[in-house]
Scaffold this active site. Structure first.
Site, mmCIF file in Angstrom:
data_model
loop_
_atom_site.group_PDB
_atom_site.id
_atom_site.type_symbol
_atom_site.label_atom_id
_atom_site.label_comp_id
_atom_site.label_asym_id
_atom_site.label_seq_id
_atom_site.Cartn_x
_atom_site.Cartn_y
_atom_site.Cartn_z
ATOM 1 N N HIS A 185 17.535 -57.796 9.299
ATOM 2 C CA HIS A 185 17.865 -57.277 10.631
ATOM 3 C C HIS A 185 17.159 -55.942 10.874
ATOM 4 O O HIS A 185 16.573 -55.719 11.942
ATOM 5 C CB HIS A 185 19.386 -57.118 10.741
ATOM 6 C CG HIS A 185 19.849 -56.483 12.014
ATOM 7 N ND1 HIS A 185 20.342 -57.198 13.080
ATOM 8 C CD2 HIS A 185 19.909 -55.174 12.389
ATOM 9 C CE1 HIS A 185 20.672 -56.378 14.058
ATOM 10 N NE2 HIS A 185 20.426 -55.136 13.662
ATOM 11 N N GLU A 186 17.188 -55.063 9.881
ATOM 12 C CA GLU A 186 16.542 -53.762 10.041
ATOM 13 C C GLU A 186 15.026 -53.902 10.106
ATOM 14 O O GLU A 186 14.359 -53.177 10.844
ATOM 15 C CB GLU A 186 16.952 -52.826 8.904
ATOM 16 C CG GLU A 186 18.442 -52.519 8.851
ATOM 17 C CD GLU A 186 18.985 -52.044 10.187
ATOM 18 O OE1 GLU A 186 18.278 -51.295 10.893
ATOM 19 O OE2 GLU A 186 20.111 -52.438 10.549
ATOM 20 N N HIS A 189 13.895 -54.652 13.529
ATOM 21 C CA HIS A 189 13.782 -53.463 14.378
ATOM 22 C C HIS A 189 12.428 -52.789 14.165
ATOM 23 O O HIS A 189 11.837 -52.247 15.105
ATOM 24 C CB HIS A 189 14.900 -52.479 14.047
ATOM 25 C CG HIS A 189 16.226 -52.825 14.655
ATOM 26 N ND1 HIS A 189 16.376 -53.110 15.994
ATOM 27 C CD2 HIS A 189 17.468 -52.933 14.118
ATOM 28 C CE1 HIS A 189 17.648 -53.363 16.252
ATOM 29 N NE2 HIS A 189 18.330 -53.273 15.126
ATOM 30 N N GLU A 273 20.031 -55.453 19.861
ATOM 31 C CA GLU A 273 20.732 -55.984 18.700
ATOM 32 C C GLU A 273 20.697 -57.505 18.657
ATOM 33 O O GLU A 273 20.550 -58.101 17.589
ATOM 34 C CB GLU A 273 22.182 -55.485 18.682
ATOM 35 C CG GLU A 273 22.345 -54.024 18.323
ATOM 36 C CD GLU A 273 21.685 -53.671 17.006
ATOM 37 O OE1 GLU A 273 21.909 -54.379 15.999
ATOM 38 O OE2 GLU A 273 20.920 -52.698 16.985
#
Length: 641
Positions: A185-186, A189, A273
């Site tokens: 997930h990071e 980003h 998100e």
């Protein structure tokens, strides 16, 4: 939407935020103007000589407060802009170190590659896996000690200064596939351009916040002021009133500015998100891992709340909300937890109780640990490959003896592994190379490099590339003087045989940029328009087309045309360079200039390069190394091929 389109969308979002920021500053200046004139009127009164009656004086005083005085406006605008700009600049300078600065400000401690702690080793392994698969440099990794909640964030202004921070609670209480989902997930980003946007937001919000802080400071000063009777009669009380009203005005105006800035911040964060969750699944191919991490947050007594003092400032960076309040209104930095989970696991009924248990200690550090309830298999979830090779880096390292696997995590040992990858097969040249290693790094380093060479010489190029990435990450933790020696020695080893291979070119570039501090792109330099770099784009596409077809000019021409069709913004049709003009030196000059393009155009170029190497349906080692080198030089992620 591909990586580069998403990055451009984030870039456009940055421009929208900048417009909002300018608008907010404009209203703040106007508010300062009216507040300062009101304070002046209250403190000193209207000039009675300009009016005839008391009633007229009242009306004239009110009129003058709202009148436009160019000089007054200029002064108040200058002061308010200076306060905001200084606050923004101060915060931006404090974050010049990139993601590491943000992580340290939150109480982070860097995890070094040589760590022996089981959970830290597992975290580093996961970060390395996803970094290698995504084709980006391995970011620095931090653990937020004292944070019992489950949370994480990625920060930085470029791929080169990126850092990933994970709370102690997430590192210790998540299963391996759940932690992998959080890290993926990071990484999304980072690849989607959110990381740069979020880091920029920190400085912007601090610039507005400092106005409120300055006002509060002025009001606090008034509390400690003492006046004698003479001072009061002489106007001391008026000065106190003036200072207090000024502080009150600054505090109110700054607080209102922060109020609206937080709304903008939260809105942007919520939108990104959902995209990050979806992108993370593309990396791990295991939606249940990420869903499991979110379920553990919902079931956890500690939740996802942070304790650090600047948690509000970091809220838009985090994997989950920084607050334990559960508020999901316009100030919520993240979408509702249940909604995020159901996007990943449609069968979730909202019951978190099965996820309240703590992961068994014997399983938490193992790649094959059983997953939580309703989770996927406990096997390590495969990561999407950025290039043809699919081997997991940890499986590759398992082929070596434990002491050698440990060596590559040590800064000095990793440096010797880098040197080993550059040692020549010619015994005479290799002997001269080892002599230089001995002179600059010592005999033990040279012996270690020779040992690594024997172990790696029979590995294929894909495995050697993978090993090089891990070695660069390990050696990056050497002290500055040793890094400088390493960079110089790598150059010497590459040039020892008077010929540079594609692998050597790629590895040297990784070392130079990985060991050199990078504060991001030069914002003062005007981006180059695509029409000014036609020749450079032609060289890059030509290099790739000839690398894939070293003996077939017709096939190289077809590959070239495939790339040209995907690079329409540059208009390089009919500019195919001759084979002999496509050298590594020409490529190096071209990439240096192309680095001045905006990210969207860089992405278009990388996409065109992908079209070139995919034109014949086969990916050669030369093409792989060359496109990796291009993406690395342009500081861009490498998309799936």
């Amino acid at each position: 939407m591909n990586f580069f389109a998403r990055q451009e969308a984030a870039r456009r979002k940055t421009r929208v935020l900048l417009a909002y920021y300018v608008l907010a500053v404009f209203f703040i200046v106007c508010a300062f103007y009216l507040a300062s004139r009101t304070i002046a009127f209250v403190a000193f009164g209207a000039l009675a000589s300009d009016v005839q009656t008391a009633g007229d004086a009242d009306r004239f005083g009110t009129f003058r407060v709202f009148a436009l005085d160019p000089l007054w406006m200029l002064l108040t605008a200058g002061v308010s802009l200076a306060v905001i700009a200084c606050g923004t600049l101060y915060r931006r300078v404090s974050l010049a170190g990139g993601g590491a600065s943000v992580a340290l400000s939150a109480g982070g401690r860097e995890i070094l590659p040589a760590t022996r702690e089981l959970n830290e080793r597992r975290l580093l392994n996961i970060v390395e896996e996803i970094a290698l698969a995504s084709g980006v440099p391995v970011p620095r990794v931090f653990v937020l000690e004292g944070e019992s909640g489950i949370n994480a964030f990625a920060a930085g202004f470029s791929l080169r200064d990126a850092a990933v921070a994970v709370t102690r609670g997430a590192m210790e209480r998540l299963e391996r596939d759940e932690l992998q989902g959080v890290i993926a997930h990071e990484f999304s980003h980072i690849l989607n351009g959110d990381m740069r946007l979020n880091s920029w937001l920190i400085g912007v919000l601090f610039g507005i916040l400092v106005t409120s802080v300055a006002g509060r400071g002025l009001m606090m000063i008034v509390r400690h002021v003492r006046f004698s009777g003479n001072n009061k009669k002489g106007g001391g009380g008026g000065i106190v009133l003036l200072v207090f009203l000024s502080g009150l005005a600054l505090w109110v105006i700054g607080s209102v500015g922060v109020f609206f800035a937080r709304i903008i911040q939260s809105s942007v964060s919520r939108q990104r998100e959902f995209l990050a969750d979806a992108s993370a699944v593309q990396f791990t191919r295991n939606p249940m891992g990420l869903a499991g991490a979110l379920k553990r947050i919902g079931a956890s007594h500690f939740g996802d709340a942070l304790r650090c003092a600047n948690r509000a400032e970091l809220s838009h960076l985090l994997f989950a909300s920084a607050s334990a309040s559960g508020f999901h209104g316009m100030f919520a930095s993240h979408p509702p937890l249940v909604q995020r989970i159901r996007n990943l696991d449609s069968s979730f009924n909202g019951d978190f109780s099965p996820w309240a248990r703590r992961a068994p200690p014997a399983n938490r550090g193992q790649p094959g640990a059983p997953a939580g309830p309703a989770s996927a298999s406990g096997d390590v979830a495969p990561v999407v490959a950025a290039v043809a090779e699919k081997a997991a880096p940890l499986a590759f390292l398992m082929r070596f003896a434990p002491e050698l696997r440990e060596t590559v995590t040590q800064p000095a040992g990793a440096a010797s592994a880098l040197y080993a990858l550059l040692l020549s097969e010619d015994s005479g040249i290799r002997q001269r190379q080892l002599e230089r290693v001995t002179v600059l790094e010592g005999a033990p380093m040279a012996a270690s490099a020779e040992r690594w060479r024997e172990l790696l010489r029979h590995e294929d190029r894909a495995a050697r590339r993978m090993f090089a990435e891990l070695a660069v990450e390990g050696a990056r933790h050497r002290d500055p003087e040793s890094r400088a020696v390493c960079v110089g020695l790598v150059r010497e080893l590459v040039e020892a045989d008077d010929a540079i291979s594609l692998f050597e070119y790629m590895l040297q570039g990784r070392v130079v940029r990985g060991f050199t501090a990078c504060a991001g792109a030069d914002a003062s330099r005007k981006p180059l328009p695509p029409g000014h770099v036609k020749a450079e784009v032609a060289v890059v596409l030509g290099m790739l087309s000839y690398a894939g077809h070293p003996q077939d000019d017709a096939a190289a021409g077809a590959a070239w045309q495939a790339g040209v069709r995907r690079a329409s913004s540059f208009g390089v049709g009919g500019m195919q360079p001759a084979r002999e003009s496509c050298t590594l030196a020409a490529l190096d000059r071209a990439l240096t200039r192309l680095n001045g393009l905006i990210p969207l155009l860089k992405g278009e170029l990388i996409t065109a390069c992908s079209a070139v190497v995919r034109a014949d349906g086969a990916l050669t080692p030369d093409e792989t190394e060359l496109i990796r080198a291009v993406a690395d030089r342009l500081d861009m992620p490498l998309p799936p091929l």
